[in-house]
Scaffold this motif. Structure first.
Motif, PDB file in Angstrom:
ATOM      1  N   ALA A 147       0.839  -1.206   0.000  1.00  0.00           N
ATOM      2  CA  ALA A 147       0.000   0.000   0.000  1.00  0.00           C
ATOM      3  C   ALA A 147       0.871   1.252   0.000  1.00  0.00           C
ATOM      4  O   ALA A 147       0.614   2.197  -0.744  1.00  0.00           O
ATOM      5  CB  ALA A 147      -0.941   0.001   1.201  1.00  0.00           C
ATOM      6  N   GLY A 148       1.914   1.264   0.813  1.00  0.00           N
ATOM      7  CA  GLY A 148       2.819   2.411   0.852  1.00  0.00           C
ATOM      8  C   GLY A 148       3.521   2.632  -0.475  1.00  0.00           C
ATOM      9  O   GLY A 148       3.611   3.768  -0.956  1.00  0.00           O
ATOM     10  N   ARG A 149       4.006   1.562  -1.090  1.00  0.00           N
ATOM     11  CA  ARG A 149       4.680   1.705  -2.394  1.00  0.00           C
ATOM     12  C   ARG A 149       3.721   2.192  -3.464  1.00  0.00           C
ATOM     13  O   ARG A 149       4.069   3.044  -4.276  1.00  0.00           O
ATOM     14  CB  ARG A 149       5.305   0.375  -2.826  1.00  0.00           C
ATOM     15  N   VAL A 150       2.507   1.686  -3.450  1.00  0.00           N
ATOM     16  CA  VAL A 150       1.506   2.091  -4.442  1.00  0.00           C
ATOM     17  C   VAL A 150       1.187   3.572  -4.275  1.00  0.00           C
ATOM     18  O   VAL A 150       1.114   4.320  -5.253  1.00  0.00           O
ATOM     19  CB  VAL A 150       0.242   1.214  -4.319  1.00  0.00           C
ATOM     20  N   GLU A 151       1.027   4.008  -3.027  1.00  0.00           N
ATOM     21  CA  GLU A 151       0.743   5.432  -2.774  1.00  0.00           C
ATOM     22  C   GLU A 151       1.901   6.332  -3.178  1.00  0.00           C
ATOM     23  O   GLU A 151       1.676   7.477  -3.560  1.00  0.00           O
ATOM     24  CB  GLU A 151       0.439   5.643  -1.291  1.00  0.00           C
ATOM     25  N   ARG A 152       3.110   5.834  -3.090  1.00  0.00           N
ATOM     26  CA  ARG A 152       4.275   6.646  -3.456  1.00  0.00           C
ATOM     27  C   ARG A 152       4.510   6.669  -4.962  1.00  0.00           C
ATOM     28  O   ARG A 152       5.517   7.194  -5.420  1.00  0.00           O
ATOM     29  CB  ARG A 152       5.525   6.139  -2.740  1.00  0.00           C
ATOM     30  N   GLY A 153       3.593   6.097  -5.724  1.00  0.00           N
ATOM     31  CA  GLY A 153       3.681   6.196  -7.172  1.00  0.00           C
ATOM     32  C   GLY A 153       4.356   5.041  -7.874  1.00  0.00           C
ATOM     33  O   GLY A 153       4.962   5.230  -8.922  1.00  0.00           O
ATOM     34  N   ALA A 154       4.241   3.855  -7.333  1.00  0.00           N
ATOM     35  CA  ALA A 154       4.842   2.676  -7.956  1.00  0.00           C
ATOM     36  C   ALA A 154       4.205   2.373  -9.311  1.00  0.00           C
ATOM     37  O   ALA A 154       4.740   1.595 -10.079  1.00  0.00           O
ATOM     38  CB  ALA A 154       4.709   1.457  -7.040  1.00  0.00           C
ATOM     39  N   GLY A 155       3.074   3.016  -9.610  1.00  0.00           N
ATOM     40  CA  GLY A 155       2.372   2.735 -10.856  1.00  0.00           C
ATOM     41  C   GLY A 155       1.698   1.388 -10.773  1.00  0.00           C
ATOM     42  O   GLY A 155       1.703   0.748  -9.730  1.00  0.00           O
ATOM     43  N   PRO A 156       1.118   0.941 -11.867  1.00  0.00           N
ATOM     44  CA  PRO A 156       0.513  -0.388 -11.820  1.00  0.00           C
ATOM     45  C   PRO A 156       1.576  -1.411 -11.432  1.00  0.00           C
ATOM     46  O   PRO A 156       2.698  -1.370 -11.917  1.00  0.00           O
ATOM     47  CB  PRO A 156       0.025  -0.633 -13.245  1.00  0.00           C
ATOM     48  N   VAL A 157       1.216  -2.282 -10.510  1.00  0.00           N
ATOM     49  CA  VAL A 157       2.151  -3.304 -10.071  1.00  0.00           C
ATOM     50  C   VAL A 157       1.890  -4.591 -10.848  1.00  0.00           C
ATOM     51  O   VAL A 157       0.815  -4.795 -11.400  1.00  0.00           O
ATOM     52  CB  VAL A 157       2.061  -3.555  -8.553  1.00  0.00           C
ATOM     53  N   ASP A 158       2.877  -5.447 -10.878  1.00  0.00           N
ATOM     54  CA  ASP A 158       2.746  -6.750 -11.511  1.00  0.00           C
ATOM     55  C   ASP A 158       2.086  -7.679 -10.498  1.00  0.00           C
ATOM     56  O   ASP A 158       2.688  -8.033  -9.477  1.00  0.00           O
ATOM     57  CB  ASP A 158       4.133  -7.262 -11.909  1.00  0.00           C
ATOM     58  N   ALA A 159       0.848  -8.073 -10.758  1.00  0.00           N
ATOM     59  CA  ALA A 159       0.085  -8.879  -9.801  1.00  0.00           C
ATOM     60  C   ALA A 159       0.775 -10.200  -9.494  1.00  0.00           C
ATOM     61  O   ALA A 159       0.733 -10.668  -8.353  1.00  0.00           O
ATOM     62  CB  ALA A 159      -1.326  -9.126 -10.328  1.00  0.00           C
ATOM     63  N   ARG A 160       1.405 -10.786 -10.472  1.00  0.00           N
ATOM     64  CA  ARG A 160       2.086 -12.068 -10.242  1.00  0.00           C
ATOM     65  C   ARG A 160       3.322 -11.866  -9.361  1.00  0.00           C
ATOM     66  O   ARG A 160       3.532 -12.583  -8.399  1.00  0.00           O
ATOM     67  CB  ARG A 160       2.486 -12.698 -11.565  1.00  0.00           C
ATOM     68  N   ALA A 161       4.127 -10.867  -9.689  1.00  0.00           N
ATOM     69  CA  ALA A 161       5.342 -10.616  -8.923  1.00  0.00           C
ATOM     70  C   ALA A 161       5.050 -10.149  -7.502  1.00  0.00           C
ATOM     71  O   ALA A 161       5.833 -10.416  -6.600  1.00  0.00           O
ATOM     72  CB  ALA A 161       6.208  -9.580  -9.655  1.00  0.00           C
ATOM     73  N   GLU A 162       3.948  -9.450  -7.309  1.00  0.00           N
ATOM     74  CA  GLU A 162       3.602  -8.906  -5.993  1.00  0.00           C
ATOM     75  C   GLU A 162       2.705  -9.817  -5.169  1.00  0.00           C
ATOM     76  O   GLU A 162       2.358  -9.491  -4.045  1.00  0.00           O
ATOM     77  CB  GLU A 162       2.914  -7.544  -6.154  1.00  0.00           C
ATOM     78  N   ALA A 163       2.315 -10.955  -5.733  1.00  0.00           N
ATOM     79  CA  ALA A 163       1.385 -11.842  -5.033  1.00  0.00           C
ATOM     80  C   ALA A 163       1.983 -12.297  -3.704  1.00  0.00           C
ATOM     81  O   ALA A 163       3.149 -12.670  -3.631  1.00  0.00           O
ATOM     82  CB  ALA A 163       1.065 -13.060  -5.901  1.00  0.00           C
ATOM     83  N   PRO A 164       1.179 -12.254  -2.661  1.00  0.00           N
ATOM     84  CA  PRO A 164       1.672 -12.692  -1.355  1.00  0.00           C
ATOM     85  C   PRO A 164       1.686 -14.214  -1.248  1.00  0.00           C
ATOM     86  O   PRO A 164       0.966 -14.904  -1.968  1.00  0.00           O
ATOM     87  CB  PRO A 164       0.630 -12.110  -0.384  1.00  0.00           C
ATOM     88  N   ARG A 165       2.483 -14.680  -0.331  1.00  0.00           N
ATOM     89  CA  ARG A 165       2.424 -16.099   0.072  1.00  0.00           C
ATOM     90  C   ARG A 165       1.466 -16.142   1.237  1.00  0.00           C
ATOM     91  O   ARG A 165       1.651 -15.412   2.220  1.00  0.00           O
ATOM     92  CB  ARG A 165       3.803 -16.610   0.504  1.00  0.00           C
ATOM     93  N   LEU A 166       0.438 -16.935   1.141  1.00  0.00           N
ATOM     94  CA  LEU A 166      -0.534 -17.026   2.204  1.00  0.00           C
ATOM     95  C   LEU A 166       0.012 -17.787   3.413  1.00  0.00           C
ATOM     96  O   LEU A 166      -0.376 -17.523   4.549  1.00  0.00           O
ATOM     97  CB  LEU A 166      -1.820 -17.694   1.708  1.00  0.00           C
ATOM     98  N   GLY A 167       0.892 -18.715   3.146  1.00  0.00           N
ATOM     99  CA  GLY A 167       1.452 -19.523   4.223  1.00  0.00           C
ATOM    100  C   GLY A 167       2.951 -19.652   4.073  1.00  0.00           C
ATOM    101  O   GLY A 167       3.558 -18.984   3.253  1.00  0.00           O
TER     102      GLY A 167
END
Length: 168
Positions: A147-167
């Motif tokens: 959220a912080g990176r997105v607000e600082r202007g990261a632009g559209p993020v790569d959903a695959r690269a940014e996907a979290p690990r749930l476990g």
């Protein structure tokens, strides 16, 4: 065309509810009729919690957070009452990633923070930090950092690269 004609022309599901039949891309955005889209997640599927986590993780890893959100939403709507805030928070995290990947910084950051707060509150209230093998503390850190990176202007993020690990 009158309003009555327009409402009759809307796509409807078998129960008569309005449902868009337009194909969608991997981030859930509607495409023109006739375009090649990504298969949609079926709605209303009841899964065991670990199946929900595994299915959502596979979709997140494939860069399809919108679809992962639908899996979490099914758990939220069909699961036990005491778990609904957890699944709703996870759905908000997935939608937040969806918006961030679409380039909607305000909506993405807002939903990531809202989801992080819901997951954190559930963890605190229930005293469970790893339900169904999920690392809730790690997810809240991931969401707030993104959220912080997105607000600082990261632009559209790569959903695959940014996907979290749930476990783990």
């Amino acid at each position: 065309m009158t309003n009555a004609d327009a409402s009759q022309a809307r796509d409807r599901d078998p129960q008569g509810r309005a449902r868009s039949a337009r194909p969608r891309d991997g981030l859930g955005r509607p495409l023109p009729y006739g375009a090649e889209g990504v298969l949609r997640q079926p709605e209303g599927v009841v899964r065991a919690p670990r199946e929900t986590v595994a299915e959502a993780q596979a979709l997140l890893g494939a860069g399809k957070p919108f679809h992962a959100h639908e899996v979490f939403e099914d758990a939220w709507k069909s699961g036990p009452e005491h778990e609904r805030p957890l699944w709703r928070g996870l759905a908000q995290l997935a939608v937040g990633l969806t918006h961030a990947a679409r380039g909607n910084a305000v909506g993405g950051a807002r939903l990531l923070r809202r989801g992080a707060g819901a997951v954190e509150a559930w963890e605190r209230d229930r005293g469970e930090d790893r339900p169904y093998g999920m690392d809730l503390a790690g997810l809240t850190r991931w969401a707030r950092e993104l959220a912080g990176r997105v607000e600082r202007g990261a632009g559209p993020v790569d959903a695959r690269a940014e996907a979290p690990r749930l476990g783990p």
